[in-house]
Design a protein around this motif. Structure first.
Motif, mmCIF file in Angstrom:
data_model
loop_
_atom_site.group_PDB
_atom_site.id
_atom_site.type_symbol
_atom_site.label_atom_id
_atom_site.label_comp_id
_atom_site.label_asym_id
_atom_site.label_seq_id
_atom_site.Cartn_x
_atom_site.Cartn_y
_atom_site.Cartn_z
ATOM 1 N N PHE A 112 0.819 -1.214 0.000
ATOM 2 C CA PHE A 112 0.000 0.000 0.000
ATOM 3 C C PHE A 112 0.855 1.268 0.000
ATOM 4 O O PHE A 112 1.878 1.325 0.681
ATOM 5 N N THR A 113 0.398 2.266 -0.760
ATOM 6 C CA THR A 113 0.951 3.618 -0.651
ATOM 7 C C THR A 113 -0.035 4.435 0.178
ATOM 8 O O THR A 113 -1.243 4.371 -0.067
ATOM 9 N N LEU A 114 0.492 5.162 1.170
ATOM 10 C CA LEU A 114 -0.377 5.964 2.039
ATOM 11 C C LEU A 114 -0.166 7.446 1.728
ATOM 12 O O LEU A 114 0.970 7.936 1.774
ATOM 13 N N VAL A 115 -1.250 8.143 1.409
ATOM 14 C CA VAL A 115 -1.192 9.597 1.239
ATOM 15 C C VAL A 115 -2.469 10.205 1.824
ATOM 16 O O VAL A 115 -3.469 9.506 1.999
ATOM 17 N N THR A 142 2.910 0.747 -5.767
ATOM 18 C CA THR A 142 2.288 -0.402 -5.111
ATOM 19 C C THR A 142 0.955 -0.720 -5.803
ATOM 20 O O THR A 142 0.388 0.150 -6.470
ATOM 21 N N PRO A 143 0.427 -1.927 -5.603
ATOM 22 C CA PRO A 143 -0.870 -2.221 -6.231
ATOM 23 C C PRO A 143 -2.001 -1.331 -5.695
ATOM 24 O O PRO A 143 -2.918 -0.982 -6.431
ATOM 25 N N TYR A 144 -1.914 -0.966 -4.432
ATOM 26 C CA TYR A 144 -3.037 -0.257 -3.806
ATOM 27 C C TYR A 144 -2.572 1.060 -3.196
ATOM 28 O O TYR A 144 -1.451 1.172 -2.702
ATOM 29 N N CYS A 145 -3.491 2.030 -3.219
ATOM 30 C CA CYS A 145 -3.187 3.333 -2.624
ATOM 31 C C CYS A 145 -4.302 3.708 -1.644
ATOM 32 O O CYS A 145 -5.489 3.567 -1.964
ATOM 33 N N LEU A 146 -3.918 4.155 -0.470
ATOM 34 C CA LEU A 146 -4.881 4.573 0.549
ATOM 35 C C LEU A 146 -4.926 6.091 0.582
ATOM 36 O O LEU A 146 -3.883 6.738 0.713
ATOM 37 N N ASP A 175 -17.671 -5.715 1.910
ATOM 38 C CA ASP A 175 -16.244 -5.969 1.784
ATOM 39 C C ASP A 175 -15.880 -6.234 0.347
ATOM 40 O O ASP A 175 -16.703 -6.683 -0.455
ATOM 41 N N ARG A 176 -14.672 -5.886 -0.008
ATOM 42 C CA ARG A 176 -14.177 -6.063 -1.360
ATOM 43 C C ARG A 176 -12.886 -6.844 -1.287
ATOM 44 O O ARG A 176 -12.216 -6.874 -0.267
ATOM 45 N N GLN A 177 -12.542 -7.427 -2.389
ATOM 46 C CA GLN A 177 -11.353 -8.252 -2.436
ATOM 47 C C GLN A 177 -10.135 -7.431 -2.878
ATOM 48 O O GLN A 177 -10.244 -6.592 -3.776
ATOM 49 N N LEU A 178 -9.014 -7.646 -2.200
ATOM 50 C CA LEU A 178 -7.747 -7.067 -2.661
ATOM 51 C C LEU A 178 -7.193 -8.035 -3.694
ATOM 52 O O LEU A 178 -6.445 -8.956 -3.368
ATOM 53 N N GLY A 179 -7.592 -7.862 -4.941
ATOM 54 C CA GLY A 179 -7.206 -8.817 -5.981
ATOM 55 C C GLY A 179 -6.129 -8.256 -6.883
ATOM 56 O O GLY A 179 -5.269 -7.508 -6.445
ATOM 57 N N LYS A 180 -6.234 -8.618 -8.168
ATOM 58 C CA LYS A 180 -5.211 -8.206 -9.126
ATOM 59 C C LYS A 180 -5.381 -6.762 -9.576
ATOM 60 O O LYS A 180 -4.459 -6.137 -10.056
ATOM 61 N N LYS A 181 -6.615 -6.245 -9.458
ATOM 62 C CA LYS A 181 -6.846 -4.876 -9.915
ATOM 63 C C LYS A 181 -6.199 -3.876 -8.964
ATOM 64 O O LYS A 181 -6.079 -4.141 -7.764
ATOM 65 N N ARG A 182 -5.817 -2.737 -9.539
ATOM 66 C CA ARG A 182 -5.267 -1.684 -8.685
ATOM 67 C C ARG A 182 -6.425 -0.942 -8.021
ATOM 68 O O ARG A 182 -7.470 -0.721 -8.638
ATOM 69 N N LEU A 184 -7.741 2.331 -5.364
ATOM 70 C CA LEU A 184 -7.572 3.502 -4.501
ATOM 71 C C LEU A 184 -8.691 3.433 -3.478
ATOM 72 O O LEU A 184 -9.874 3.374 -3.845
ATOM 73 N N ILE A 185 -8.296 3.388 -2.210
ATOM 74 C CA ILE A 185 -9.252 3.120 -1.139
ATOM 75 C C ILE A 185 -9.308 4.321 -0.199
ATOM 76 O O ILE A 185 -8.291 4.726 0.357
ATOM 77 N N ASN A 186 -10.499 4.891 -0.035
ATOM 78 C CA ASN A 186 -10.683 5.949 0.964
ATOM 79 C C ASN A 186 -11.551 5.370 2.090
ATOM 80 O O ASN A 186 -12.688 4.943 1.834
ATOM 81 N N PRO A 187 -11.032 5.346 3.318
ATOM 82 C CA PRO A 187 -11.803 4.746 4.418
ATOM 83 C C PRO A 187 -12.942 5.633 4.908
ATOM 84 O O PRO A 187 -13.756 5.199 5.721
ATOM 85 N N GLY A 188 -13.015 6.898 4.431
ATOM 86 C CA GLY A 188 -13.953 7.862 5.020
ATOM 87 C C GLY A 188 -13.290 8.550 6.202
ATOM 88 O O GLY A 188 -12.130 8.289 6.503
ATOM 89 N N SER A 189 -14.028 9.425 6.867
ATOM 90 C CA SER A 189 -13.433 10.234 7.937
ATOM 91 C C SER A 189 -13.865 9.758 9.315
ATOM 92 O O SER A 189 -15.040 9.509 9.560
ATOM 93 N N VAL A 190 -12.876 9.666 10.219
ATOM 94 C CA VAL A 190 -13.181 9.333 11.620
ATOM 95 C C VAL A 190 -13.959 10.482 12.264
ATOM 96 O O VAL A 190 -15.008 10.279 12.864
ATOM 97 N N GLY A 191 -13.458 11.702 12.116
ATOM 98 C CA GLY A 191 -13.944 12.789 12.962
ATOM 99 C C GLY A 191 -14.881 13.800 12.335
ATOM 100 O O GLY A 191 -15.422 14.658 13.041
#
Ligand code: ZN
Length: 245
Positions: A112-115, A142-146, A175-182, A184-191
């Motif tokens: 994962f890349t975190l930004v 990386t395959p995935y970016c957060l 839930d979604r699968q961390l598969g072969k596709k790239r 970009l995942i946004n978890p939403g906001s905590v606060g």
């Protein structure tokens, strides 16, 4: 490995505590990652910095973190955000300011890349459309970016050979699968969620089962609002919490 991904905490201690206890309730994780905007808007910047420093060693900088630290100008923000940032800065110790100043713009962990914003412009840019997602693909390895910043739980799924991304609704409990596709995942906001659901948002990643799950957690919104009123924070920022916008 199991990870929890927290973004846009915004000094909302009640929301942060509720999320951390939900993570424990879900069986705990190996690491909690933080996508920036620890402070700004909310009433408990110091306590939230302390918790993140203790529990999220991997954390990237958000625009509010660097503005509260004096690294970027508060005049770049809307008047309510700027006023909350000025108040936030008055609450911080030199050590807090140093901690925020030193947060990195980008981290790579596991696959994962975190930004905070986007891989193109980590502090400021929003990834809101499939075009934004497609443009960003060549900026992370990386395959995935957060990503955070928009305060919206989102998932962009992109082919690894062509830049054809699609936007998939990240509903709580889905839930979604961390598969072969790239991805970009946004978890939403905590606060300070802005998708008309006022509950705190975050995501869980499990690299063994290859799952990402979005979670929503009830917290004591009235308590956060009372504390914001006490410190004279702008009325609109207080009100928007109960509306989730
Ligand atoms: Zn934010």
């Amino acid at each position: 490995m199991k990870y929890a991904v927290l973004a846009d905490i915004h000094a909302n201690l009640s929301a942060l505590e509720a999320v951390l206890s939900d993570i424990e309730g879900q069986g705990g994780v190996d690491e909690v990652w933080c996508l920036g905007d620890i402070v700004g808007y909310g009433p408990d910047p110091q306590r939230c910095i302390e918790i993140v420093r203790d529990q999220c060693p991997d954390c990237v900088a958000g625009n509010h973190d660097w503005a509260a630290a004096g690294k970027i100008k508060t005049s770049l923000f809307n008047p309510e955000a700027a006023s909350a940032l000025d108040w936030t800065r008055s609450q911080l110790s030199q050590e807090d300011i140093r901690f925020l100043t030193d947060l990195p713009e980008v981290l790579e962990r596991d696959r994962f890349t975190l930004v905070h914003g986007s891989p193109i412009s980590p502090i400021w840019e929003y990834v809101l459309s499939v075009w934004d997602a497609e443009a960003s693909l060549k900026y992370f390895k990386t395959p995935y970016c957060l990503i955070g910043h928009s305060h919206l739980p989102l998932l962009f799924e992109c082919s690894d050979t062509r830049t054809d991304c699609r936007l998939i609704d990240a509903e709580p409990g889905n839930d979604r699968q961390l598969g072969k596709k790239r991805l970009l995942i946004n978890p939403g906001s905590v606060g300070q969620p802005r998708d008309h659901d006022p509950r705190a948002a975050y995501a869980l990643l499990d690299t063994e089962s290859g799952r990402v799950v979005w979670r929503r957690v009830k917290y004591d919104i009235a308590e956060t609002q009372r504390r914001m009123s006490r410190f004279g924070l702008p009325e609109w920022l207080i009100q928007r919490l109960e509306e989730g916008r």
